[in-house]
Design a protein around this motif. Structure first.
Motif, PDB file in Angstrom:
ATOM      1  N   LEU A   1      -9.042  -3.142   1.555  1.00 38.04           N
ATOM      2  CA  LEU A   1      -9.050  -4.191   0.104  1.00 38.04           C
ATOM      3  C   LEU A   1      -8.120  -5.000   0.590  1.00 38.04           C
ATOM      4  CD1 LEU A   1      -7.858  -0.757  -2.578  1.00 38.04           C
ATOM      5  CD2 LEU A   1     -10.050  -2.217  -2.301  1.00 38.04           C
ATOM      6  N   GLN A   2      -7.855  -5.859  -0.077  1.00 35.29           N
ATOM      7  CA  GLN A   2      -7.304  -7.266  -0.407  1.00 35.29           C
ATOM      8  C   GLN A   2      -6.477  -7.042  -1.614  1.00 35.29           C
ATOM      9  OE1 GLN A   2     -10.781 -10.310   1.423  1.00 35.29           O
ATOM     10  NE2 GLN A   2      -9.029 -11.393   2.097  1.00 35.29           N
ATOM     11  N   LEU A   3      -5.093  -7.237  -1.329  1.00 34.44           N
ATOM     12  CA  LEU A   3      -4.417  -7.149  -2.827  1.00 34.44           C
ATOM     13  C   LEU A   3      -3.322  -8.159  -3.135  1.00 34.44           C
ATOM     14  CD1 LEU A   3      -2.751  -3.435  -1.860  1.00 34.44           C
ATOM     15  CD2 LEU A   3      -4.974  -4.184  -3.447  1.00 34.44           C
ATOM     16  N   LEU A   4      -3.504  -8.788  -4.484  1.00 33.16           N
ATOM     17  CA  LEU A   4      -3.214 -10.065  -4.495  1.00 33.16           C
ATOM     18  C   LEU A   4      -2.017  -9.840  -6.028  1.00 33.16           C
ATOM     19  CD1 LEU A   4      -4.378 -14.051  -5.487  1.00 33.16           C
ATOM     20  CD2 LEU A   4      -2.731 -12.601  -7.013  1.00 33.16           C
ATOM     21  N   LEU A   5      -0.850  -9.726  -5.873  1.00 35.49           N
ATOM     22  CA  LEU A   5      -0.179  -9.449  -6.652  1.00 35.49           C
ATOM     23  C   LEU A   5       0.795 -10.368  -7.699  1.00 35.49           C
ATOM     24  CD1 LEU A   5       1.545  -7.031  -8.483  1.00 35.49           C
ATOM     25  CD2 LEU A   5       3.293  -6.726  -6.250  1.00 35.49           C
ATOM     26  N   VAL A   6       0.485 -10.547  -8.798  1.00 34.23           N
ATOM     27  CA  VAL A   6       1.287 -11.224  -9.995  1.00 34.23           C
ATOM     28  C   VAL A   6       3.032 -10.676 -10.586  1.00 34.23           C
ATOM     29  CG1 VAL A   6       1.945 -13.209 -11.769  1.00 34.23           C
ATOM     30  CG2 VAL A   6       0.521 -12.740 -10.165  1.00 34.23           C
TER      31      VAL A   6
ATOM     32  N   TYR B   1      -2.412  -6.758 -10.882  1.00 31.49           N
ATOM     33  CA  TYR B   1      -2.899  -6.735  -8.846  1.00 31.49           C
ATOM     34  C   TYR B   1      -4.430  -7.074  -9.531  1.00 31.49           C
ATOM     35  CZ  TYR B   1       0.462  -3.746  -6.536  1.00 31.49           C
ATOM     36  OH  TYR B   1       1.354  -3.174  -5.829  1.00 31.49           O
ATOM     37  N   PHE B   2      -5.128  -8.357  -8.449  1.00 35.47           N
ATOM     38  CA  PHE B   2      -6.428  -8.701  -8.174  1.00 35.47           C
ATOM     39  C   PHE B   2      -6.831  -7.684  -7.068  1.00 35.47           C
ATOM     40  CE2 PHE B   2      -5.032 -11.629 -11.458  1.00 35.47           C
ATOM     41  CZ  PHE B   2      -6.340 -12.016 -11.991  1.00 35.47           C
ATOM     42  N   ILE B   3      -7.823  -7.321  -6.953  1.00 33.65           N
ATOM     43  CA  ILE B   3      -8.051  -6.370  -6.058  1.00 33.65           C
ATOM     44  C   ILE B   3     -10.024  -6.553  -5.213  1.00 33.65           C
ATOM     45  CG2 ILE B   3      -8.500  -4.284  -4.496  1.00 33.65           C
ATOM     46  CD1 ILE B   3      -7.307  -3.104  -7.296  1.00 33.65           C
TER      47      ILE B   3
END
Length: 324
Positions: free
Chosen positions: A186-191, A272-274
């Motif tokens: 996975l790649q994770l983008l967290l706000v 999260y955007f995954i």
């Protein structure tokens, strides 16, 4: 029935040899300290150190103080027990000796040199001399080890036979052991929620930016906006077994394929955007690939069971005393 005796302090105090005073295992200062006896034959600290030296060196790099003493005591106790049984087996060799080549003895001496120091004979000789011993005694201990190994093989190992049927039945009855679990990268983008900014607006904006994003675009946007793990590496967190994903991720990624971008997924810490970078489905290893491993595992377990029974039969008639 084996007579296994733990001598109390007052009993140890009346023993004739100073080396047989009760000792605190892991804190001994004399190499001739007697840690145990089997049928009157002593097991000394030197006997133990010849086998525990390598492990004790590792412990010194891991622990200190009371924890070091405690861990050292565990190792020494285990080896004392092994030596007790070995001496009982060795009595059979002494009653009916067989030929052991000198070169085999020298090979074992070399292995002792490795566990006790830098691997050289000169270093080993200096160390055993400091312990009040000599190379002749080391060779005697090497002879004992070889003789016992041979006899244990004769009495135990050669009695063990693993059939092809046993191997296949073990494979068939334990499918979970031969199945590689499904793995997802996975790649994770967290706000994060606690930034003090308008989180909902940021999330809405990112949703548009990430629509149909490829790996390169997702990585760039993550580097610029994520407050999550490995943001500088595009949010890549490597491979995780599917069934070990946190529940929020597991649900939304249940039917996701490679390249899928999911989210925003709300969690206690934020949104999260995954991106699914890669999926490796569960794979059952064929019998042909694991049959040898199964044979070795089953044989090892069976040998240990037979050896344990043999050890118990020897100890039933022995008088074992521990001086710690």
């Amino acid at each position: 029935m084996m007579k296994k005796i733990l001598l109390p302090l007052f009993a140890a105090a009346v023993l004739s040899l100073p080396a047989q005073e009760q000792v605190s295992l892991g804190r001994e200062t004399r190499s001739d300290s007697v840690l145990a006896s089997v049928n009157g034959e002593p097991v000394t600290l030197l006997d133990v150190i010849l086998e525990s030296g390598h492990d004790e060196a590792r412990l010194a790099a891991m622990f200190s103080g009371e924890r070091l003493y405690a861990e050292t005591a565990k190792i020494r106790k285990k080896i004392v027990d092994e030596i007790v049984v070995r001496k009982l087996v060795y009595n059979e060799y002494k009653a009916n000796p067989f030929e052991i080549k000198k070169q085999h003895i020298e090979d074992v001496v070399d292995s002792i040199a490795l566990t006790m120091g830098d691997g050289t004979r000169s270093s080993l000789e200096r160390k055993v001399k400091a312990y009040g011993s000599n190379m002749w005694e080391i060779r005697e201990k090497a002879l004992e080890k070889i003789a016992v190994d041979v006899l244990m093989m004769e009495h135990c190992d050669r009695k063990v036979f693993i059939t092809p049927r046993q191997i296949y039945e073990y494979y068939r009855n334990n499918p979970e052991l031969w199945t590689r679990p499904a793995v997802i990268s996975l790649q994770l983008l967290l706000v994060r929620k606690d930034t003090g900014k308008d989180v909902n607006a940021i999330v809405a904006n990112l949703r548009e930016m990430l629509k149909d994003a490829d790996e390169s675009t997702f990585s760039r946007i993550t580097k610029e906006n994520s407050e999550g793990p490995n943001a500088s590496q595009g949010g890549r967190i490597g491979s995780i077994e599917r069934d070990k994903l946190r529940l929020e991720f597991r649900d939304i990624l249940k039917n996701a394929g490679p390249g899928t971008i999911a989210g925003p997924v709300e969690t206690p810490e934020g949104f999260y955007f995954i991106r699914v970078a890669e999926i490796r489905e569960a794979e059952k290893q064929p019998f042909s690939k694991v049959s040898e491993q199964i044979h070795n595992d089953l044989r090892k377990k069976a040998i240990e069971k037979v050896r344990s029974q043999y050890r118990e039969s020897l100890l039933k008639e022995a008088i074992v005393r521990y001086f710690f």
